[in-house]
Design a protein around this motif. Structure first.
Motif, short mmCIF file in Angstrom:
data_model
loop_
_atom_site.label_atom_id
_atom_site.label_comp_id
_atom_site.label_asym_id
_atom_site.label_seq_id
_atom_site.Cartn_x
_atom_site.Cartn_y
_atom_site.Cartn_z
N GLU A 1 3.02 43.57 -22.82
CA GLU A 1 3.90 44.05 -23.89
C GLU A 1 5.25 44.50 -23.36
N GLY A 2 6.31 44.02 -23.98
CA GLY A 2 7.65 44.51 -23.70
C GLY A 2 8.18 44.15 -22.33
N LEU A 3 9.41 44.59 -22.12
CA LEU A 3 10.07 44.33 -20.84
C LEU A 3 9.42 45.13 -19.71
N VAL A 4 8.97 46.33 -20.05
CA VAL A 4 8.30 47.17 -19.04
C VAL A 4 7.01 46.48 -18.58
N GLY A 5 6.27 45.91 -19.52
CA GLY A 5 5.06 45.18 -19.16
C GLY A 5 5.37 43.98 -18.29
N GLN A 6 6.51 43.31 -18.56
CA GLN A 6 6.90 42.15 -17.75
C GLN A 6 7.20 42.55 -16.32
N VAL A 7 7.90 43.69 -16.15
CA VAL A 7 8.21 44.18 -14.81
C VAL A 7 6.92 44.44 -14.03
N ALA A 8 5.95 45.09 -14.69
CA ALA A 8 4.69 45.41 -14.03
C ALA A 8 3.88 44.15 -13.74
N GLU B 1 17.77 43.64 -25.97
CA GLU B 1 17.19 43.41 -27.29
C GLU B 1 17.08 41.92 -27.64
N LYS B 2 17.81 41.06 -26.91
CA LYS B 2 17.77 39.62 -27.18
C LYS B 2 16.69 38.89 -26.37
N HIS B 3 16.08 39.59 -25.43
CA HIS B 3 15.06 38.96 -24.59
C HIS B 3 13.78 38.75 -25.41
N PRO B 4 13.10 37.61 -25.24
CA PRO B 4 11.90 37.34 -26.04
C PRO B 4 10.77 38.36 -25.83
N ASN B 5 10.76 39.03 -24.69
CA ASN B 5 9.71 40.01 -24.44
C ASN B 5 10.06 41.43 -24.90
N PHE B 6 11.26 41.60 -25.46
CA PHE B 6 11.67 42.94 -25.92
C PHE B 6 10.72 43.40 -27.02
N LEU B 7 10.26 44.65 -26.91
CA LEU B 7 9.37 45.22 -27.91
C LEU B 7 9.97 46.53 -28.42
N TYR B 8 10.20 46.59 -29.73
CA TYR B 8 10.80 47.80 -30.32
C TYR B 8 9.71 48.86 -30.51
N LEU B 9 9.94 50.04 -29.94
CA LEU B 9 9.01 51.16 -30.09
C LEU B 9 9.64 52.18 -31.04
N PRO B 10 9.15 52.31 -32.26
CA PRO B 10 9.75 53.23 -33.25
C PRO B 10 9.77 54.66 -32.74
N GLY B 11 10.92 55.30 -32.96
CA GLY B 11 11.04 56.73 -32.68
C GLY B 11 11.45 57.08 -31.27
N ILE B 12 11.41 56.10 -30.35
CA ILE B 12 11.72 56.44 -28.96
C ILE B 12 13.22 56.56 -28.74
N GLY B 13 14.01 55.84 -29.56
CA GLY B 13 15.47 55.99 -29.51
C GLY B 13 16.19 55.09 -28.55
N GLU B 14 15.58 53.96 -28.15
CA GLU B 14 16.24 53.10 -27.17
C GLU B 14 17.01 51.94 -27.81
N GLU B 15 17.00 51.87 -29.15
CA GLU B 15 17.65 50.73 -29.79
C GLU B 15 19.16 50.69 -29.56
N GLN B 16 19.75 51.84 -29.25
CA GLN B 16 21.21 51.88 -29.03
C GLN B 16 21.61 51.49 -27.60
N TYR B 17 20.60 51.30 -26.71
CA TYR B 17 20.91 50.99 -25.32
C TYR B 17 20.67 49.49 -25.07
N HIS B 18 21.69 48.82 -24.59
CA HIS B 18 21.63 47.37 -24.41
C HIS B 18 21.30 46.97 -22.97
N SER B 19 21.93 47.62 -22.00
CA SER B 19 21.68 47.28 -20.58
C SER B 19 20.33 47.83 -20.14
N PHE B 20 19.57 47.00 -19.43
CA PHE B 20 18.21 47.38 -19.01
C PHE B 20 17.99 46.93 -17.56
#
Length: 754
Positions: free
Chosen positions: A72-79, A91-110
């Protein structure tokens, strides 16, 4: 960046628990890298999910409450891929996973980097920013370096945290990997011992009488103050004024009531005086060490010195003898023979040393005494486990803290099976060591202490294949004299007479340094050790050989063996010295004969020159422990690479066979005296290769004899041929396991920890 890295690691090391360490990591990395977000996800060992554990810049209310699977998500891909991911539009990467409430939607660089410790992904370290850009090479390199540096720190913090959790939560358990020092299973309670005046080694312990502890602390403080005054007066005329002012600094630290008040507070809360002093002083030392100003950094050394001085008085003021429970498991940072000697033998069931190796003096003693032991358990937070329930698995090298009912039952069963098996094997003691079709396989023993003798003879040893002469040297504070050595060697020779006793000349260096003859090298195992030391110091070698020869008078059961031989010149020089000592003793009137002299084959060079070596001596003996280590370039005492140490490795087996062929081509006998000789399964291969003698610890004698008496020699050649054709140690192990099952000896395969 290097200074920043060092500073962060130092701060994390000083953290009190895992969560504090993670909080320091995210805040400091965000600060150094100038990022708006830094996050640590830790992998849960049971579920495999990556848990949101610490962050700077995202919603703190979700810490510990959300997680990602490995898919799941980019973090899962790294692991999953175990490599960094660097994106300018996450946010454009196919593995990006939106987690509601965490507040990372405003951050683009990862930028994410895996946290890996000993091949295991422990988590993921992430930094994020609002602006859309790829992090540059320097930033990526820094985060990767940071994650690599922090992996071990987090592993240790997690281990420490698991102990802390277990102390406060019913049923919490933990396991720690070390190195098997002495086989067997021990179940008991931890007794933590600390060396004199080592602040960081003092165990935490509750006090029954805080008032008595306070008095001891105040008394120790007064004694140190008096010592400093006395030193100051003594050196007043010998030191310049600037340097003499150091004593004033010490006295000001002593008289500063702040730290002393902290110690008093901890004592009043129930901690014993030594533990209170250790915790307070260690905290102050870390604080000063982290300061950037060079002057204040130096004050850490002053505080450490004073802390040790106070601790030394506290330790010597303890007049009550230590109490040991019925099933004591001795635990320490670095156990010593003297610590071992303090515990009544009937109460000591196991040992754990945070430092040290399977070749350490205390490990050798443990094997001689049959005490299950684990060495090198580096991640074990030993100061926090006083009186805890432990299981020591001396087969696999694991220490189980506060074991679950299931784990406890498993090891209780293994322990009972060991006892029943040992008792059942006693019937083999007087039976010959030969196969079902009559092939004789002499079983000799490795010794080093007089305590080994009775057990070895009781278990049917037919000789001594390795007498470690360095042990009498290790037990003294100086080189033993020629007469002292003669008396020790004579005792061994008489005890086994007329059976042969093979005495290895002094084998120091590597991890066996004499305290009065220190050898400090960057790479000791490839340095000045074994025959290299004694040839450079012929006075040591000649005294030892003379003592051996004198001890053999009238017995003629001595054999001399030369260790760490890597070329024929070393053999020639050693033989010349042995003959010189012999000739001198003959001139002095001693009635002795020149004993058989042999060479240990334990480095690859000796394998390839085995035939040339065999021409010069009377026998060869393989030291399989070192030979395996050098062939595979694996320090088997290093927990990081111990899993790569495989005595069944095809390269090792080929070398073992080559030595036999070379010795026999010259008409010379060849034995083996490493741990492989005491491995019941490996014996099947060693016999087929043609070894003339096997030498092992006395605990292995009857197990090996049981295997020998259960197999047919004419069937072993096929097993050897198959083993030499496979590509991996695991395949060899499978073949041996099948053979052990076929001959009904499966019960002798070493148990595997739960």
């Amino acid at each position: 960046m290097l200074e920043a890295l060092r500073s962060i690691v130092q701060a994390v090391n000083a953290a009190g628990n895992l969560q504090a360490a993670l909080d320091i990591i995210v805040s400091r990395i965000a600060e150094v890298m100038g990022t708006e977000v830094c996050t640590v996800y830790l992998r849960d060992p049971e579920s495999g999910r990556l848990i949101f554990m610490a962050n700077q810049g995202l919603n703190p209310d979700l810490i510990g409450k959300i997680s990602l699977g490995p898919d799941e998500g980019l973090v899962g891909q790294v692991a999953r891929r175990e490599e960094p991911v660097n994106l300018d539009h996450a946010e454009k990467h196919p593995n990006f996973l939106y987690l509601p409430g965490i507040g990372e939607e405003q951050y683009h660089s990862f930028l994410g980097a895996p946290i890996i410790h000993q091949r295991t992904v422990m988590g993921v370290l992430v930094v994020q920013q609002k602006d859309s850009r790829r992090f540059d090479e320097d930033e990526e390199a820094f985060l990767v370096t940071m994650s690599a540096q922090l992996a071990g720190v987090i592993a240790h913090a997690r281990a420490t945290g698991s102990i802390s959790t277990a102390q406060n939560a019913v049923g919490a358990t933990a396991s720690f990997k070390g190195i098997a020092g002495a086989t067997g299973v021990a179940i008991g309670r931890a007794v933590v011992v600390a060396p004199i005046a080592e602040l960081h080694s003092v165990p935490r312990r509750q006090s029954d009488d805080p008032q008595l502890e306070l008095q001891a602390f105040q008394s120790a403080l007064s004694a140190v103050r008096a010592d400093i005054h006395a030193l100051s007066e003594k050196l007043f005329k010998q030191l310049p004024a600037d340097e003499h002012a150091l004593f004033d600094v010490y006295l000001r630290i002593i008289d500063d009531g702040t730290w002393a008040a902290e110690v008093v507070k901890k004592i009043n809360e129930g901690e014993w005086a030594q533990g209170a002093l250790s915790q307070v002083m260690s905290s102050h030392i870390r604080t000063f060490e982290m300061m950037e100003d060079a002057y204040f950094k130096e004050r850490a050394t002053d505080i450490k010195d004073l802390g040790r001085r106070v601790l030394a008085y506290l330790q010597t003021s303890e007049v009550e003898p230590a109490e040991y429970p019925e099933k004591t498991i001795l635990v320490g940072e670095e156990l010593t023979a003297s610590m071992l000697g303090e515990v009544p033998r009937e109460k000591l069931v196991g040992m754990v040393s945070v430092r040290g190796s399977s070749n350490s003096h205390v490990a050798i003693l443990a094997r001689a005494m049959g005490i299950p032991t684990v060495m090198g358990a580096a991640d074990l937070p030993y100061t926090q486990i006083e009186n805890a329930n432990l299981i020591v698995d001396g087969y696999s090298g694991y220490v189980h803290y506060n074991p679950s009912a299931e784990v406890y039952e498993h090891f209780r069963s293994v322990s009972e099976e060991d006892q029943v098996l040992t008792q059942g094997l006693e019937a083999l003691r007087d039976l010959p060591s030969e196969t079902l079709d009559g092939h004789r396989m002499p079983l000799w023993v490795n010794t080093g202490l007089m305590a080994d003798v009775a057990r070895s003879l009781d278990r049917g040893a037919e000789g001594v294949g390795l007498y470690r002469t360095e042990i009498p040297f290790l037990l003294r504070e100086r080189f033993p004299s020629e007469e002292e050595q003669r008396a020790i060697y004579r005792e061994q020779l008489i005890a086994f007479a007329p059976l042969p006793v093979t005495m290895r000349t002094l084998d120091i260096g590597g991890d066996k340094a004499l305290p009065y003859f220190p050898i400090e090298e960057e790479n000791p195992f490839l340095g000045w050790r074994g025959i290299r030391v004694t040839l450079d110091h012929p006075e040591i070698f000649l005294v030892q050989v003379r003592a051996m020869l004198k001890a053999s008078e009238g017995l003629n059961n001595l054999r001399i063996m030369l260790p760490m031989i890597s070329n024929v010149q070393e053999v020639d020089e050693a033989l010349e010295l042995v003959r010189r000592a012999y000739d001198e003793l003959i001139e002095d009137g001693w009635d002795i004969t020149l004993p058989p002299i042999g060479v240990m084959v334990e480095v690859p060079a000796a394998v390839y020159q085995a035939r040339q070596l065999a021409r010069r001596v009377d026998f060869l003996s393989v030291g399989s422990n070192d030979l395996t280590q050098y062939l595979l370039a694996v320090d088997r005492n290093n927990t990081r690479v111990a899993d790569l140490y495989h005595a069944y490795h095809p390269a090792v087996l080929n070398s073992l066979r080559q030595v036999v062929d070379a010795a026999h081509a010259e008409g010379k006998p060849v034995g083996i005296c490493g741990e492989l000789a005491g491995d019941p399964a490996a014996v099947l291969l060693l016999m087929a290769m043609g070894y003339d003698m096997l030498s092992m610890n006395d605990n292995s004698l009857l197990r090996v004899k049981a295997v020998i008496r259960s197999c047919r020699f004419d069937e072993l050649q096929s097993l050897l041929d198959h083993s030499m054709q496979v590509d991996t140690a695991d395949e060899v192990k499978s073949l041996l396991r099948k053979m052990m099952i076929d001959i009904g000896m499966e019960r002798l395969l070493q148990p595997i920890g739960a």
